[in-house]
Design an enzyme around this catalytic site. Structure first.
Site, PDB file in Angstrom:
ATOM      1  N   ASP A 202      -0.883  -9.341   5.746  1.00  0.00           N
ATOM      2  CA  ASP A 202      -0.604  -8.092   4.630  1.00  0.00           C
ATOM      3  C   ASP A 202      -1.411  -8.260   2.984  1.00  0.00           C
ATOM      4  OD1 ASP A 202       1.238  -8.221   6.620  1.00  0.00           O
ATOM      5  OD2 ASP A 202       2.469  -6.840   5.271  1.00  0.00           O
ATOM      6  N   ASP A 223      -3.773  -6.853   8.440  1.00  0.00           N
ATOM      7  CA  ASP A 223      -2.721  -6.459   8.402  1.00  0.00           C
ATOM      8  C   ASP A 223      -2.637  -4.759   7.267  1.00  0.00           C
ATOM      9  OD1 ASP A 223       0.023  -5.531   9.690  1.00  0.00           O
ATOM     10  OD2 ASP A 223       0.276  -7.431   9.531  1.00  0.00           O
ATOM     11  N   ASP A 224      -1.714  -4.612   7.116  1.00  0.00           N
ATOM     12  CA  ASP A 224      -1.722  -3.728   6.163  1.00  0.00           C
ATOM     13  C   ASP A 224      -2.229  -4.080   4.901  1.00  0.00           C
ATOM     14  OD1 ASP A 224       0.177  -1.349   7.186  1.00  0.00           O
ATOM     15  OD2 ASP A 224       1.915  -2.918   7.174  1.00  0.00           O
ATOM     16  N   HIS A 245      -4.602  -2.617   8.166  1.00  0.00           N
ATOM     17  CA  HIS A 245      -3.935  -1.522   9.253  1.00  0.00           C
ATOM     18  C   HIS A 245      -4.277  -0.567   8.239  1.00  0.00           C
ATOM     19  CE1 HIS A 245      -1.855  -4.971  11.998  1.00  0.00           C
ATOM     20  NE2 HIS A 245      -3.504  -4.961  12.223  1.00  0.00           N
ATOM     21  N   ARG A 278      -0.636   5.790   7.256  1.00  0.00           N
ATOM     22  CA  ARG A 278       0.037   6.229   7.667  1.00  0.00           C
ATOM     23  C   ARG A 278       1.410   5.728   7.397  1.00  0.00           C
ATOM     24  NH1 ARG A 278       0.728   0.670  12.107  1.00  0.00           N
ATOM     25  NH2 ARG A 278      -0.006  -0.885  10.751  1.00  0.00           N
ATOM     26  N   LYS A 280       5.603   5.055   8.612  1.00  0.00           N
ATOM     27  CA  LYS A 280       6.227   4.612   8.843  1.00  0.00           C
ATOM     28  C   LYS A 280       7.499   4.790   9.310  1.00  0.00           C
ATOM     29  CE  LYS A 280       3.654   0.767   8.753  1.00  0.00           C
ATOM     30  NZ  LYS A 280       3.733  -1.131   8.806  1.00  0.00           N
TER      31      LYS A 280
END
Ligand SMILES: *[C@@H]1O[C@H](CO)[C@@H](O)[C@H](O)[C@H]1NC(C)=O
Ligand SMILES: *[C@@H]1O[C@H](CO)[C@@H](O)[C@H](O)[C@H]1NC(C)=O
Length: 387
Positions: A202, A223-224, A245, A278, A280
């Site tokens: 991340d 990742d993010d 991500h 995104r 979540k």
């Protein structure tokens, strides 16, 4: 003549009378001023421990090609707080290449905390934890225990400028407990991890913080790019995200702080990534996501989801029935360019909300195409659709 003479004498007397009360506090202040004027340079394998031990006595800390021993933190979490306006805050400056030894442990490899702290990377400076030594494709899910890289925790009214970070073992920058932190022109370059097993790298993980501004960041990772788990008044702008991500809220839920309020992502680019945008919300949990804005985001080469907003996150995307315990309200998604950005095997826009849990959304100038239409969308606010 005598009159003028008299005035000059009076002025001289007045100056003399004033001189001593002014001089006294100056003398009392002197040791403190002298202490603050101390610039300390630390380098080599003893640099990290010496810098940690001396952080309260140096005004400027220069970390010049420091080699941090394995299994230890370059610990600047006890810097001299400088909340009084009468001093000019001196910075912590990274010069040359900072390196870390290898050990399997949780880290962090670097920690900086304090008030009115200024951290800078000098021209050409590099923070290089050489993460490839830990990469095994498993990130924080298994395999080698990998140290987290940088805890920017409990920073108040502080700035971090021009840091260049290369190849973190796992998550790069954790921002927690901060109030008033501006990060400008930071690069997190984990591009080598695309081929060499980088995972869960991340870029910025943000929690329980307020007034955080990140501008001009460049993140190549797996990742993010940014993940906001909780916090208020957080802005990410002028950023470039690649390989990861995307720009994320969450996952939200299941922590001690589950409120995300007033977060803005603007004028940024997400390319060669799994997702663009995104949000979540974890299924079955309680919390709140309100006042999030995505504006001026350009997407390209997105493999799975252009825009994914889900209330059924469960360690993975789109798992089972959505729940309503973490409503997503006052969301703005505007000016999103992503024509033909999504792979044909992916989905352009996916929205899975619990009953009544997504409301007061603004959705305009969103052009995200290339992928398929997701058939499982639920409770989609009337301002948009999943096509
Ligand atoms: C839309 O986003 C782009 C990319 O950030 C920006 O350059 C442009 O000014 C934005 N347009 C509007 C109308 O806000
Ligand atoms: C709807 O959202 C906007 C921000 O997008 C906010 O300013 C407004 O107060 C919200 N309205 C309601 C009724 O919650």
């Amino acid at each position: 003549m005598p009159t003028i003479f008299g005035s000059v004498l009076l002025v001289a007397l007045a100056a003399g009378a004033l001189a001593s009360p002014v001089a006294e506090p100056a003398i009392t202040e002197a040791p403190s001023l002298a202490k603050r004027a101390t610039s300390c340079t630390f380098s080599g394998s003893t640099g990290a421990s010496k810098a940690s031990a001396s952080q309260k006595s140096c005004s400027t800390i220069i970390l010049s090609s420091v080699a941090v021993p394995s299994g230890t933190t370059l610990d600047l979490s006890d810097l001299e707080d400088d909340t009084t306006a009468s001093f000019i805050q001196s910075p912590v400056i990274f010069e040359g290449e900072t390196t870390w030894g290898y050990e399997e442990w949780d880290g962090p490899l670097l920690q900086i905390s304090g008030s009115s702290i200024t951290v800078k990377g000098a021209s050409g400076a590099k923070l290089n934890p050489d993460g490839a030594r830990w990469w095994d494709g498993e990130g924080s899910n298994g395999g080698k225990t990998k140290p987290k890289f940088f805890y920017a925790h409990d920073l108040t009214s502080s700035t971090i400028t021009d840091l260049y970070i290369e190849n973190t073992p796992v998550q790069a920058v954790s921002i927690n407990g901060c109030d008033g932190l501006t990060i400008t022109d930071m690069t997190i370059n984990n591009e080598a991890g695309d081929d060499e097993g980088g995972h869960n790298t991340d870029g910025f993980d943000i929690g329980s913080s307020t007034n955080v501004v990140i501008t001009g960041a460049t993140v190549y990772n797996q990742d993010d790019c940014v993940a906001v788990n909780s916090g208020t008044d957080i802005t990410f702008s002028g950023g470039v995200c690649s390989g990861g991500h995307g720009l994320s809220i969450g996952s939200v839920g299941g922590r001690s702080d589950n409120t995300v309020e007033t977060v803005t992502f603007k004028d940024s680019e997400v390319k060669d990534s799994v997702n663009g945008i995104r949000i979540k919300a974890s299924a079955g949990d309680i919390g709140e996501i309100t006042g999030v804005t995505y504006s001026g985001i350009t997407l390209s080469s997105i493999s799975k989801y252009g825009i994914l907003i889900e209330q059924n996150y469960d360690g993975g995307d789109l798992k089972g029935d959505p729940t309503s315990g973490i409503p997503i309200t006052d969301l703005t998604v505007e000016n999103i360019s992503g024509a033909d950005a999504v792979a044909s095997s992916g989905y352009d826009v996916v929205i899975v909300c619990g009953s009544g849990a997504c409301s007061n959304w603004t959705w305009s100038d969103v052009d995200v195409t290339g992928g398929s239409k997701y058939s499982g969308c639920e409770n989609v606010p009337s301002v948009t659709s999943c096509s």
